[in-house]
Design a protein around this motif. Structure first.
Motif, PDB file in Angstrom:
ATOM      1  N   ALA A 144     110.282 -71.231  -6.627  1.00  0.00           N
ATOM      2  CA  ALA A 144     110.170 -72.308  -5.651  1.00  0.00           C
ATOM      3  C   ALA A 144     108.757 -72.273  -5.116  1.00  0.00           C
ATOM      4  O   ALA A 144     108.252 -71.215  -4.778  1.00  0.00           O
ATOM      5  N   LEU A 145     108.135 -73.416  -5.088  1.00  0.00           N
ATOM      6  CA  LEU A 145     106.702 -73.445  -4.844  1.00  0.00           C
ATOM      7  C   LEU A 145     106.375 -73.837  -3.415  1.00  0.00           C
ATOM      8  O   LEU A 145     107.125 -74.539  -2.763  1.00  0.00           O
ATOM      9  N   THR A 146     105.230 -73.382  -2.937  1.00  0.00           N
ATOM     10  CA  THR A 146     104.763 -73.800  -1.620  1.00  0.00           C
ATOM     11  C   THR A 146     104.380 -75.270  -1.679  1.00  0.00           C
ATOM     12  O   THR A 146     103.662 -75.677  -2.569  1.00  0.00           O
ATOM     13  N   PRO A 147     104.871 -76.101  -0.755  1.00  0.00           N
ATOM     14  CA  PRO A 147     104.547 -77.527  -0.848  1.00  0.00           C
ATOM     15  C   PRO A 147     103.078 -77.799  -0.582  1.00  0.00           C
ATOM     16  O   PRO A 147     102.448 -77.109   0.210  1.00  0.00           O
ATOM     17  N   ALA A 148     102.552 -78.824  -1.224  1.00  0.00           N
ATOM     18  CA  ALA A 148     101.156 -79.210  -0.987  1.00  0.00           C
ATOM     19  C   ALA A 148     101.023 -79.827   0.393  1.00  0.00           C
ATOM     20  O   ALA A 148     100.040 -79.648   1.081  1.00  0.00           O
ATOM     21  N   ASP A 195      93.403 -84.809 -15.033  1.00  0.00           N
ATOM     22  CA  ASP A 195      92.521 -84.889 -13.855  1.00  0.00           C
ATOM     23  C   ASP A 195      92.573 -83.616 -13.016  1.00  0.00           C
ATOM     24  O   ASP A 195      91.824 -83.479 -12.044  1.00  0.00           O
ATOM     25  N   VAL A 196      93.466 -82.709 -13.330  1.00  0.00           N
ATOM     26  CA  VAL A 196      93.708 -81.546 -12.460  1.00  0.00           C
ATOM     27  C   VAL A 196      92.889 -80.348 -12.938  1.00  0.00           C
ATOM     28  O   VAL A 196      92.747 -80.114 -14.138  1.00  0.00           O
ATOM     29  N   GLU A 197      92.376 -79.585 -11.963  1.00  0.00           N
ATOM     30  CA  GLU A 197      91.579 -78.385 -12.256  1.00  0.00           C
ATOM     31  C   GLU A 197      92.532 -77.204 -12.481  1.00  0.00           C
ATOM     32  O   GLU A 197      92.740 -76.378 -11.589  1.00  0.00           O
ATOM     33  N   TRP A 198      93.101 -77.121 -13.671  1.00  0.00           N
ATOM     34  CA  TRP A 198      94.132 -76.089 -13.922  1.00  0.00           C
ATOM     35  C   TRP A 198      93.562 -74.677 -13.922  1.00  0.00           C
ATOM     36  O   TRP A 198      94.286 -73.708 -13.659  1.00  0.00           O
ATOM     37  N   ASP A 199      92.254 -74.567 -14.201  1.00  0.00           N
ATOM     38  CA  ASP A 199      91.667 -73.213 -14.214  1.00  0.00           C
ATOM     39  C   ASP A 199      91.584 -72.630 -12.807  1.00  0.00           C
ATOM     40  O   ASP A 199      91.314 -71.433 -12.644  1.00  0.00           O
ATOM     41  N   GLY A 200      91.813 -73.449 -11.782  1.00  0.00           N
ATOM     42  CA  GLY A 200      91.838 -72.945 -10.407  1.00  0.00           C
ATOM     43  C   GLY A 200      93.184 -72.358 -10.010  1.00  0.00           C
ATOM     44  O   GLY A 200      93.371 -71.916  -8.872  1.00  0.00           O
ATOM     45  N   PHE A 201      94.137 -72.354 -10.914  1.00  0.00           N
ATOM     46  CA  PHE A 201      95.483 -71.806 -10.645  1.00  0.00           C
ATOM     47  C   PHE A 201      95.351 -70.293 -10.480  1.00  0.00           C
ATOM     48  O   PHE A 201      94.794 -69.607 -11.332  1.00  0.00           O
ATOM     49  N   ASP A 202      95.869 -69.765  -9.384  1.00  0.00           N
ATOM     50  CA  ASP A 202      95.736 -68.332  -9.085  1.00  0.00           C
ATOM     51  C   ASP A 202      97.058 -67.627  -9.444  1.00  0.00           C
ATOM     52  O   ASP A 202      98.026 -67.680  -8.675  1.00  0.00           O
ATOM     53  N   ARG A 227     101.312 -75.913  -3.597  1.00  0.00           N
ATOM     54  CA  ARG A 227     100.061 -75.206  -3.352  1.00  0.00           C
ATOM     55  C   ARG A 227     100.183 -73.815  -3.961  1.00  0.00           C
ATOM     56  O   ARG A 227     101.211 -73.158  -3.847  1.00  0.00           O
ATOM     57  N   VAL A 228      99.128 -73.380  -4.631  1.00  0.00           N
ATOM     58  CA  VAL A 228      99.063 -72.004  -5.148  1.00  0.00           C
ATOM     59  C   VAL A 228      97.772 -71.417  -4.613  1.00  0.00           C
ATOM     60  O   VAL A 228      96.686 -71.879  -4.982  1.00  0.00           O
ATOM     61  N   PHE A 233      98.441 -78.653  -6.189  1.00  0.00           N
ATOM     62  CA  PHE A 233      98.742 -79.215  -7.507  1.00  0.00           C
ATOM     63  C   PHE A 233      99.787 -80.328  -7.357  1.00  0.00           C
ATOM     64  O   PHE A 233     100.658 -80.254  -6.487  1.00  0.00           O
ATOM     65  N   PRO A 234      99.700 -81.313  -8.247  1.00  0.00           N
ATOM     66  CA  PRO A 234     100.622 -82.464  -8.126  1.00  0.00           C
ATOM     67  C   PRO A 234     101.986 -82.185  -8.749  1.00  0.00           C
ATOM     68  O   PRO A 234     102.154 -81.232  -9.515  1.00  0.00           O
TER      69      PRO A 234
END
Ligand SMILES: C[S@@+](CC[C@H](N)C(=O)[O-])C[C@H]1O[C@@H](n2cnc3c(N)ncnc32)[C@H](O)[C@@H]1O
Length: 263
Positions: free
Chosen positions: A2-6, A29-36, A209-210, A215-216
């Motif tokens: 379960a993910l933290t909401p944006a 369009d998303v910066e996937w390399d910013g995923f932590d 949010r990660v 993230f969308p």
């Protein structure tokens, strides 16, 4: 998971649009390399939650009953989650972990080499089933058969694998509903006809949010997910897992669908 909401705040419904900050975010369009991956694991998987336990147990039982052996398996959009790959392990000649984000690919490579202790409780759930208990060194086996691939769900080859999982990807890689549907179609197409698979999605997700990055997501509804999967599969078993308690606002439930791909 379960993910933290944006965008925080409760009272969301499955009909809610994605957060305004992602009016039309397409996957590209998303910066996937910013995923932590560390932040993601800490928040979602550091403790085994009841909802993930239930999803894993159902996935385990499904694969154990599917007469699968020595199969070429795939997990798509693995991110920083090993439990879908663990669910395939006893039946796999190979497990390809396909992921697009460079930071997640790095994390996956270290985990495939020798995964962290926090995944042991997930394997314990698997090992409650005799088909899994027979595998005494899951860590060593994953290191042997796991292969991490940097690739997009939209570039997967057709009919390449004999079993697969795709967890929390279709709902969480874009704010574009058509892309969610296309991701499901590409995943099913990547499996040979008759292959057993498991797909998990969040329903009603509004973005997440990660660590420091947002993230969308698409606020999918059960009927549209089932329709997308049914277009390429049969023998579906659909199970909705309600959050107990919810880890966050911003989603309604999780949906696990198992089945076999059509020819
Ligand atoms: C919400 S996470 C889910 C991760 C993991 N499967 C889980 O169960 O927690 C979504 C994942 O999809 C990945 N992703 C984003 N775009 C992708 C694409 N085009 N192809 C494959 N994976 C993608 C992200 O990097 C991220 O790891």
């Amino acid at each position: 998971m379960a993910l933290t909401p944006a965008a925080g705040g409760g009272g969301e419904s499955s009909a809610s649009p994605p957060p305004a900050r992602f009016p039309r975010s397409a996957n590209a369009d998303v910066e996937w390399d910013g995923f932590d991956p560390q932040a993601y694991v800490r928040h979602n998987y550091a403790d085994l939650r009841a909802d993930d336990r239930e999803i894993l147990r159902r996935t385990r039982d499904f694969f154990a009953e599917s007469k699968l052996s020595d199969a070429r398996c795939v997990d798509v959009g693995s991110g920083a989650n090993l439990y879908p790959a663990l669910s395939l392990l006893p039946f796999a000649r190979t497990v390809d972990l396909c992921e697009f984000s460079a930071s997640n690919v790095r994390w996956l490579r270290t985990q495939v080499d020798g995964y962290d202790d926090l995944w042991d409780p997930y394997w314990q759930v698997c090992a409650e089933h005799p088909a899994y208990a027979a595998l005494t060194d899951p860590r060593g086996r994953l290191a042997q058969v796991g292969r991490v691939r940097r690739t997009s769900v939209f570039d997967l080859p057709r009919r390449a694998w004999g079993a697969g999982t795709m967890f929390f990807v279709a709902c969480s890689i874009s704010a574009d509903r058509a892309e969610a549907e296309r991701a499901i179609g590409r995943f099913l197409d990547a499996l040979r006809p008759g292959s057993p698979f498991a797909v998990a999605v969040m329903l009603g997700s509004r973005g997440y949010r990660v660590g420091r990055c947002a993230f969308p997501a698409v606020a999918l509804q059960r009927a549209e997910v089932v329709a997308s999967i049914a277009a390429g599969a049969y023998d579906l078993d659909v199970h909705e897992v309600l959050p107990r308690p919810p880890l966050r606002d911003g989603y309604l439930s999780m949906l696990l669908t198992t089945g076999r791909t059509r020819g």
